[in-house]
Write a protein that holds these residues in place. Structure first.
Motif, PDB file in Angstrom:
ATOM      1  N   LEU A 120       0.823  -1.217   0.000  1.00  0.00           N
ATOM      2  CA  LEU A 120       0.000   0.000   0.000  1.00  0.00           C
ATOM      3  C   LEU A 120       0.857   1.268   0.000  1.00  0.00           C
ATOM      4  O   LEU A 120       0.467   2.290  -0.563  1.00  0.00           O
ATOM      5  CB  LEU A 120      -0.941   0.018   1.201  1.00  0.00           C
ATOM      6  CG  LEU A 120      -2.014  -1.069   1.257  1.00  0.00           C
ATOM      7  CD1 LEU A 120      -2.893  -0.874   2.476  1.00  0.00           C
ATOM      8  CD2 LEU A 120      -2.840  -1.109  -0.011  1.00  0.00           C
ATOM      9  N   LEU A 121       2.011   1.203   0.630  1.00  0.00           N
ATOM     10  CA  LEU A 121       2.883   2.375   0.712  1.00  0.00           C
ATOM     11  C   LEU A 121       3.712   2.591  -0.551  1.00  0.00           C
ATOM     12  O   LEU A 121       4.054   3.731  -0.872  1.00  0.00           O
ATOM     13  CB  LEU A 121       3.826   2.252   1.918  1.00  0.00           C
ATOM     14  CG  LEU A 121       3.144   2.222   3.287  1.00  0.00           C
ATOM     15  CD1 LEU A 121       4.168   1.980   4.385  1.00  0.00           C
ATOM     16  CD2 LEU A 121       2.356   3.495   3.534  1.00  0.00           C
ATOM     17  N   THR A 122       4.036   1.504  -1.272  1.00  0.00           N
ATOM     18  CA  THR A 122       4.953   1.622  -2.411  1.00  0.00           C
ATOM     19  C   THR A 122       4.354   1.215  -3.752  1.00  0.00           C
ATOM     20  O   THR A 122       4.896   1.567  -4.792  1.00  0.00           O
ATOM     21  CB  THR A 122       6.215   0.754  -2.199  1.00  0.00           C
ATOM     22  OG1 THR A 122       5.829  -0.625  -2.202  1.00  0.00           O
ATOM     23  CG2 THR A 122       6.933   1.115  -0.911  1.00  0.00           C
ATOM     24  N   GLY A 123       3.287   0.414  -3.729  1.00  0.00           N
ATOM     25  CA  GLY A 123       2.729  -0.113  -4.965  1.00  0.00           C
ATOM     26  C   GLY A 123       3.555  -1.247  -5.549  1.00  0.00           C
ATOM     27  O   GLY A 123       3.345  -1.657  -6.688  1.00  0.00           O
ATOM     28  N   LEU A 182       4.096   9.140   6.872  1.00  0.00           N
ATOM     29  CA  LEU A 182       2.994   8.303   7.347  1.00  0.00           C
ATOM     30  C   LEU A 182       1.852   9.151   7.881  1.00  0.00           C
ATOM     31  O   LEU A 182       0.677   8.852   7.652  1.00  0.00           O
ATOM     32  CB  LEU A 182       3.475   7.328   8.431  1.00  0.00           C
ATOM     33  CG  LEU A 182       4.389   6.200   7.980  1.00  0.00           C
ATOM     34  CD1 LEU A 182       4.905   5.424   9.193  1.00  0.00           C
ATOM     35  CD2 LEU A 182       3.687   5.269   7.008  1.00  0.00           C
ATOM     36  N   ASP A 183       2.196  10.224   8.603  1.00  0.00           N
ATOM     37  CA  ASP A 183       1.166  11.115   9.147  1.00  0.00           C
ATOM     38  C   ASP A 183       0.356  11.784   8.049  1.00  0.00           C
ATOM     39  O   ASP A 183      -0.801  12.144   8.255  1.00  0.00           O
ATOM     40  CB  ASP A 183       1.792  12.173  10.054  1.00  0.00           C
ATOM     41  CG  ASP A 183       2.211  11.619  11.408  1.00  0.00           C
ATOM     42  OD1 ASP A 183       1.755  10.507  11.771  1.00  0.00           O
ATOM     43  OD2 ASP A 183       2.997  12.290  12.104  1.00  0.00           O
ATOM     44  N   ALA A 184       0.956  11.951   6.869  1.00  0.00           N
ATOM     45  CA  ALA A 184       0.267  12.620   5.759  1.00  0.00           C
ATOM     46  C   ALA A 184      -0.697  11.690   5.017  1.00  0.00           C
ATOM     47  O   ALA A 184      -1.517  12.170   4.228  1.00  0.00           O
ATOM     48  CB  ALA A 184       1.294  13.199   4.781  1.00  0.00           C
ATOM     49  N   LEU A 185      -0.615  10.394   5.253  1.00  0.00           N
ATOM     50  CA  LEU A 185      -1.488   9.442   4.559  1.00  0.00           C
ATOM     51  C   LEU A 185      -2.806   9.290   5.295  1.00  0.00           C
ATOM     52  O   LEU A 185      -2.846   9.275   6.522  1.00  0.00           O
ATOM     53  CB  LEU A 185      -0.799   8.077   4.464  1.00  0.00           C
ATOM     54  CG  LEU A 185       0.383   7.991   3.513  1.00  0.00           C
ATOM     55  CD1 LEU A 185       1.091   6.658   3.686  1.00  0.00           C
ATOM     56  CD2 LEU A 185      -0.075   8.174   2.079  1.00  0.00           C
ATOM     57  N   ASP A 186      -3.885   9.127   4.533  1.00  0.00           N
ATOM     58  CA  ASP A 186      -5.178   8.868   5.149  1.00  0.00           C
ATOM     59  C   ASP A 186      -5.736   7.544   4.640  1.00  0.00           C
ATOM     60  O   ASP A 186      -5.251   6.971   3.667  1.00  0.00           O
ATOM     61  CB  ASP A 186      -6.151  10.020   4.915  1.00  0.00           C
ATOM     62  CG  ASP A 186      -6.403  10.307   3.439  1.00  0.00           C
ATOM     63  OD1 ASP A 186      -6.252   9.392   2.604  1.00  0.00           O
ATOM     64  OD2 ASP A 186      -6.764  11.443   3.123  1.00  0.00           O
ATOM     65  N   ARG A 192      -6.983   3.027   0.849  1.00  0.00           N
ATOM     66  CA  ARG A 192      -8.047   2.187   0.296  1.00  0.00           C
ATOM     67  C   ARG A 192      -7.993   2.209  -1.231  1.00  0.00           C
ATOM     68  O   ARG A 192      -8.191   1.185  -1.878  1.00  0.00           O
ATOM     69  CB  ARG A 192      -9.424   2.625   0.776  1.00  0.00           C
ATOM     70  CG  ARG A 192     -10.526   1.696   0.209  1.00  0.00           C
ATOM     71  CD  ARG A 192     -11.882   1.968   0.779  1.00  0.00           C
ATOM     72  NE  ARG A 192     -12.061   1.525   2.130  1.00  0.00           N
ATOM     73  CZ  ARG A 192     -12.214   0.266   2.524  1.00  0.00           C
ATOM     74  NH1 ARG A 192     -12.143  -0.706   1.655  1.00  0.00           N
ATOM     75  NH2 ARG A 192     -12.423  -0.033   3.773  1.00  0.00           N
ATOM     76  N   ALA A 193      -7.688   3.369  -1.798  1.00  0.00           N
ATOM     77  CA  ALA A 193      -7.592   3.466  -3.258  1.00  0.00           C
ATOM     78  C   ALA A 193      -6.437   2.622  -3.797  1.00  0.00           C
ATOM     79  O   ALA A 193      -6.478   2.163  -4.941  1.00  0.00           O
ATOM     80  CB  ALA A 193      -7.426   4.922  -3.675  1.00  0.00           C
ATOM     81  N   ARG A 194      -5.426   2.405  -2.989  1.00  0.00           N
ATOM     82  CA  ARG A 194      -4.271   1.597  -3.392  1.00  0.00           C
ATOM     83  C   ARG A 194      -4.479   0.102  -3.151  1.00  0.00           C
ATOM     84  O   ARG A 194      -3.686  -0.716  -3.610  1.00  0.00           O
ATOM     85  CB  ARG A 194      -3.022   2.052  -2.631  1.00  0.00           C
ATOM     86  CG  ARG A 194      -2.608   3.472  -2.950  1.00  0.00           C
ATOM     87  CD  ARG A 194      -1.440   3.880  -2.088  1.00  0.00           C
ATOM     88  NE  ARG A 194      -1.040   5.252  -2.335  1.00  0.00           N
ATOM     89  CZ  ARG A 194      -0.092   5.869  -1.653  1.00  0.00           C
ATOM     90  NH1 ARG A 194       0.570   5.245  -0.690  1.00  0.00           N
ATOM     91  NH2 ARG A 194       0.210   7.123  -1.932  1.00  0.00           N
TER      92      ARG A 194
END
Length: 164
Positions: A55-58, A101-105, A110-112
């Motif tokens: 989810l973080l890198t694809g 990480l704090d900037a991710l929601d 979910r979109a990833r």
């Protein structure tokens, strides 16, 4: 395979850099003492680590900047524990990861979340096509990951990660 992490004080970080054999003691306790208990990890992502990394890198294994280094980033240190050596992240890297990480929601993550693509990429464990419960499983551990990095960054600490 589970991912565990430990925050390192400045003294512990210096000790690991000076003598990488201290990694095992910091992560697992004194393995030579039959009566010693393994210390509780400060971060335990269970089997969610690879899904969160995706989810973080694809990607399955590529390491990115910022949040993309949260799971598999850092410099290898110590001996191979069976799933590779532990990885050490310095306080500056920890701050960059915490900020990212704090900037991710949840909506972004979910979109990833693409169960078909995750299954095709062999993202561990092979549970992604079972339904939306897997996304909730990842998010509960993602929240733990974010709290861990935030607390570590606030305290100016380094991080030691290992897949066991």
């Amino acid at each position: 395979m589970v991912l565990i992490g430990r925050r390192l004080s400045a003294d512990e970080w210096a000790a690991v850099l000076a003598d990488p054999t201290t990694v095992d003691t910091l992560l697992y306790g004194d393995l030579d003492d039959d009566e010693a208990e393994m210390p509780e990890p400060e971060l335990d992502l269970d089997k969610s680590w690879h899904g969160i990394h995706y989810l973080l890198t694809g990607t399955a294994w590529q390491i990115g900047e910022g949040a993309g280094a949260a799971i598999l980033g850092g410099d290898e240190i110590g001996q191979d524990g069976g799933y590779g050596p532990a990885r050490l992240l310095d306080p500056g890297t920890v701050r960059a990861i915490a900020t990212a990480l704090d900037a991710l929601d949840v909506e972004t993550l979910r979109a990833r979340f693409d169960p078909g693509a995750m299954a095709a990429a062999d993202i561990y464990p092979a549970i992604w096509t079972n339904g939306d419960d897997e996304f909730d499983y990842l998010m509960s551990h993602f929240s733990e990951l974010r709290r861990f990095y935030h607390a570590t960054a606030v305290n100016g600490q380094a991080v030691l990660l290992a897949i066991t």
